[in-house]
Write a protein that holds these residues in place. Structure first.
Motif, PDB file in Angstrom:
ATOM      1  N   GLY A   1       0.809  -1.203   0.000  1.00 43.77           N
ATOM      2  CA  GLY A   1       0.000   0.000   0.000  1.00 43.77           C
ATOM      3  C   GLY A   1       0.840   1.250   0.000  1.00 43.77           C
ATOM      4  N   GLN A   2       0.157   2.377   0.197  1.00 44.25           N
ATOM      5  CA  GLN A   2       0.819   3.671   0.332  1.00 44.25           C
ATOM      6  C   GLN A   2       0.694   4.105   1.781  1.00 44.25           C
ATOM      7  N   GLN A   3       1.826   4.366   2.395  1.00 42.69           N
ATOM      8  CA  GLN A   3       1.861   4.796   3.778  1.00 42.69           C
ATOM      9  C   GLN A   3       2.493   6.180   3.864  1.00 42.69           C
ATOM     10  N   ALA A   4       2.412   6.795   5.017  1.00 40.79           N
ATOM     11  CA  ALA A   4       3.147   8.041   5.218  1.00 40.79           C
ATOM     12  C   ALA A   4       4.627   7.748   4.991  1.00 40.79           C
ATOM     13  N   GLY A   5       5.277   8.566   4.155  1.00 37.65           N
ATOM     14  CA  GLY A   5       6.689   8.313   3.913  1.00 37.65           C
ATOM     15  C   GLY A   5       7.158   8.941   2.626  1.00 37.65           C
ATOM     16  N   ALA A   6       8.475   9.036   2.485  1.00 40.15           N
ATOM     17  CA  ALA A   6       9.108   9.578   1.292  1.00 40.15           C
ATOM     18  C   ALA A   6      10.131   8.562   0.786  1.00 40.15           C
ATOM     19  N   HIS A   7      10.948   8.968  -0.162  1.00 42.80           N
ATOM     20  CA  HIS A   7      11.929   8.073  -0.785  1.00 42.80           C
ATOM     21  C   HIS A   7      13.206   8.094   0.055  1.00 42.80           C
ATOM     22  N   THR A   8      13.146   7.463   1.222  1.00 42.43           N
ATOM     23  CA  THR A   8      14.245   7.558   2.181  1.00 42.43           C
ATOM     24  C   THR A   8      14.525   6.202   2.826  1.00 42.43           C
ATOM     25  N   PRO A   9      15.776   5.987   3.277  1.00 43.74           N
ATOM     26  CA  PRO A   9      16.090   4.766   4.018  1.00 43.74           C
ATOM     27  C   PRO A   9      15.241   4.602   5.277  1.00 43.74           C
ATOM     28  N   GLY A  10      14.860   5.724   5.893  1.00 44.48           N
ATOM     29  CA  GLY A  10      14.025   5.634   7.089  1.00 44.48           C
ATOM     30  C   GLY A  10      12.691   4.976   6.796  1.00 44.48           C
ATOM     31  N   TYR A  11      12.077   5.324   5.652  1.00 45.65           N
ATOM     32  CA  TYR A  11      10.826   4.682   5.256  1.00 45.65           C
ATOM     33  C   TYR A  11      11.060   3.213   4.937  1.00 45.65           C
ATOM     34  N   TRP A  12      12.124   2.908   4.205  1.00 47.20           N
ATOM     35  CA  TRP A  12      12.388   1.521   3.830  1.00 47.20           C
ATOM     36  C   TRP A  12      12.633   0.656   5.068  1.00 47.20           C
ATOM     37  N   ARG A  13      13.348   1.203   6.050  1.00 49.05           N
ATOM     38  CA  ARG A  13      13.547   0.447   7.296  1.00 49.05           C
ATOM     39  C   ARG A  13      12.220   0.208   8.007  1.00 49.05           C
ATOM     40  N   ARG A  14      11.343   1.205   7.996  1.00 49.72           N
ATOM     41  CA  ARG A  14      10.049   1.027   8.663  1.00 49.72           C
ATOM     42  C   ARG A  14       9.229  -0.082   8.017  1.00 49.72           C
ATOM     43  N   MET A  15       9.335  -0.226   6.702  1.00 54.07           N
ATOM     44  CA  MET A  15       8.529  -1.210   5.993  1.00 54.07           C
ATOM     45  C   MET A  15       9.201  -2.574   5.872  1.00 54.07           C
ATOM     46  N   LEU A  16      10.481  -2.669   6.195  1.00 55.72           N
ATOM     47  CA  LEU A  16      11.186  -3.947   6.056  1.00 55.72           C
ATOM     48  C   LEU A  16      10.533  -5.092   6.838  1.00 55.72           C
ATOM     49  N   PRO A  17      10.098  -4.898   8.079  1.00 55.62           N
ATOM     50  CA  PRO A  17       9.482  -6.024   8.786  1.00 55.62           C
ATOM     51  C   PRO A  17       8.291  -6.615   8.038  1.00 55.62           C
ATOM     52  N   ASP A  18       7.424  -5.766   7.498  1.00 61.15           N
ATOM     53  CA  ASP A  18       6.266  -6.264   6.754  1.00 61.15           C
ATOM     54  C   ASP A  18       6.708  -7.002   5.493  1.00 61.15           C
ATOM     55  N   GLN A  19       7.692  -6.457   4.798  1.00 56.41           N
ATOM     56  CA  GLN A  19       8.171  -7.096   3.577  1.00 56.41           C
ATOM     57  C   GLN A  19       8.823  -8.451   3.876  1.00 56.41           C
ATOM     58  N   LEU A  20       9.654  -8.503   4.904  1.00 55.82           N
ATOM     59  CA  LEU A  20      10.340  -9.757   5.224  1.00 55.82           C
ATOM     60  C   LEU A  20       9.368 -10.819   5.721  1.00 55.82           C
ATOM     61  N   ARG A  21       8.366 -10.415   6.498  1.00 57.17           N
ATOM     62  CA  ARG A  21       7.355 -11.386   6.930  1.00 57.17           C
ATOM     63  C   ARG A  21       6.578 -11.918   5.726  1.00 57.17           C
ATOM     64  N   PHE A  22       6.256 -11.035   4.797  1.00 61.94           N
ATOM     65  CA  PHE A  22       5.541 -11.435   3.590  1.00 61.94           C
ATOM     66  C   PHE A  22       6.353 -12.460   2.801  1.00 61.94           C
ATOM     67  N   LEU A  23       7.611 -12.151   2.529  1.00 58.43           N
ATOM     68  CA  LEU A  23       8.452 -13.025   1.723  1.00 58.43           C
ATOM     69  C   LEU A  23       8.738 -14.338   2.440  1.00 58.43           C
ATOM     70  N   GLY A  24       9.095 -14.240   3.724  1.00 59.86           N
ATOM     71  CA  GLY A  24       9.391 -15.457   4.477  1.00 59.86           C
ATOM     72  C   GLY A  24       8.178 -16.347   4.629  1.00 59.86           C
ATOM     73  N   GLY A  25       7.008 -15.738   4.790  1.00 60.30           N
ATOM     74  CA  GLY A  25       5.791 -16.526   4.910  1.00 60.30           C
ATOM     75  C   GLY A  25       5.473 -17.271   3.626  1.00 60.30           C
ATOM     76  N   LYS A  26       5.679 -16.631   2.475  1.00 63.69           N
ATOM     77  CA  LYS A  26       5.421 -17.293   1.193  1.00 63.69           C
ATOM     78  C   LYS A  26       6.424 -18.409   0.956  1.00 63.69           C
ATOM     79  N   LEU A  27       7.685 -18.176   1.302  1.00 61.72           N
ATOM     80  CA  LEU A  27       8.694 -19.218   1.131  1.00 61.72           C
ATOM     81  C   LEU A  27       8.423 -20.427   2.034  1.00 61.72           C
ATOM     82  N   GLY A  28       7.856 -20.144   3.193  1.00 56.15           N
ATOM     83  CA  GLY A  28       7.630 -21.200   4.168  1.00 56.15           C
ATOM     84  C   GLY A  28       6.377 -22.021   3.923  1.00 56.15           C
ATOM     85  N   GLN A  29       5.565 -21.624   2.954  1.00 49.87           N
ATOM     86  CA  GLN A  29       4.306 -22.351   2.706  1.00 49.87           C
ATOM     87  C   GLN A  29       4.593 -23.684   2.025  1.00 49.87           C
TER      88      GLN A  29
END
Length: 290
Positions: free
Chosen positions: A262-290
């Protein structure tokens, strides 16, 4: 001295002008919305790297035929697993100007990986590799071909290390977010999931950043729009901050692919990417683990 009526007219005009200015900022007519939103605290907090141990890291390099140069790489394991663990893997593609160290140095992905696995996501490894600082992760006119390197050189290297590469995930940010999506779309059916943070995607060639493509024909060949069949049976997540210059195109692509994210509060910055990394890693790891 202005009369009361004149003052009211002046105040009303200033109010209208102020509203118009805000509207122009919000729609992008006047540049600088991200800076103003950041100053007002509207781009959201920066992600905080978890205070957890890092796991083993194996780094090295190889002479790449596809890249026509020596390529550096790192393989990261979650804490509690050794460097010989037969884990599934997520390939991580860095952004413009980066290299294989950027995922750790800029985003702290090694600690996010440990935190993700500790939170209950099935364990996986992360593998980063040099794709070229301005390659945009696709074959260029000078012969540099990061896609060939990934498929024909890096994945076999990871398999030799004992990682499970029969099915894998791909993650990237900015230039690497675009690269991850394009690579999966073009040819790589073994990918079961792809995640993109603020992917550098454009709808029209006259909008692209200088150096991203070799010309209009290269741009058309390397489009991620209009390739839904390339993502068949691949789970896709696309996240992009509302104040990111790629926000509109990223939303269009997410809608086209019916992707998660989705679109969240944020700009094109490492701070935003770090904030979203947990959701992305859970998504990817969950799909790999299925």
């Amino acid at each position: 001295m202005l009369s009361r009526r004149a003052l009211l007219r002046t105040g009303a005009a200033a109010g209208v002008a102020g509203i118009a200015t805000v509207a122009a900022l919000e729609t992008g007519v006047i540049p600088g919305r991200a800076r103003i939103h950041d100053a007002l605290g509207l781009t959201g907090p920066d992600g905080v790297i978890p205070d957890v141990p890092v796991g083993p890291v194996v780094s090295g390099s190889f002479d790449s035929v596809g890249r026509r140069t020596k390529v550096g790489y790192s393989v990261l394991y979650p804490d509690g697993y050794d460097a010989s663990a037969a884990l599934p893997v997520v390939l991580v593609l860095h952004g413009r100007g980066g290299d294989h160290t950027s995922a750790v140095n800029d985003l702290g992905i090694d600690r996010y990986l440990t935190a993700t696995v500790r939170s209950g996501t099935p364990a996986f490894a992360v593998a980063t590799v040099d794709g070229g600082q301005n390659s945009y992760w696709h074959r260029r006119a000078d012969g540099n071909d990061p896609g060939y390197m990934l498929d024909q050189e890096f994945l076999p290297l990871l398999a030799e290390r004992g990682l499970r590469t029969g099915r894998y995930g791909v993650l990237g940010w900015s230039m690497g977010g675009y690269g991850a999506l394009l690579w999966v779309a073009l040819q790589h059916s073994r990918a079961v999931a792809v995640g993109a943070l603020s992917p550098a995607v454009w709808r029209e060639y006259d909008e692209v950043q200088a150096g991203a493509f070799d010309g209009p024909e290269d741009f058309e060949r390397s489009q991620v729009f209009g390739r839904p069949s390339g993502f068949r049976d691949v789970a896709v997540r696309i996240d992009c901050g509302r104040d990111d210059p790629f926000a509109a195109a990223a939303k269009d692509l997410r809608d086209e692919l019916r992707a998660a994210g989705g679109q969240q509060a944020g700009a094109h910055t490492p701070g935003y990417w770090r904030r979203m990394l947990p959701d992305q890693l859970r998504f990817l790891g969950g799909k790999l683990g299925q």
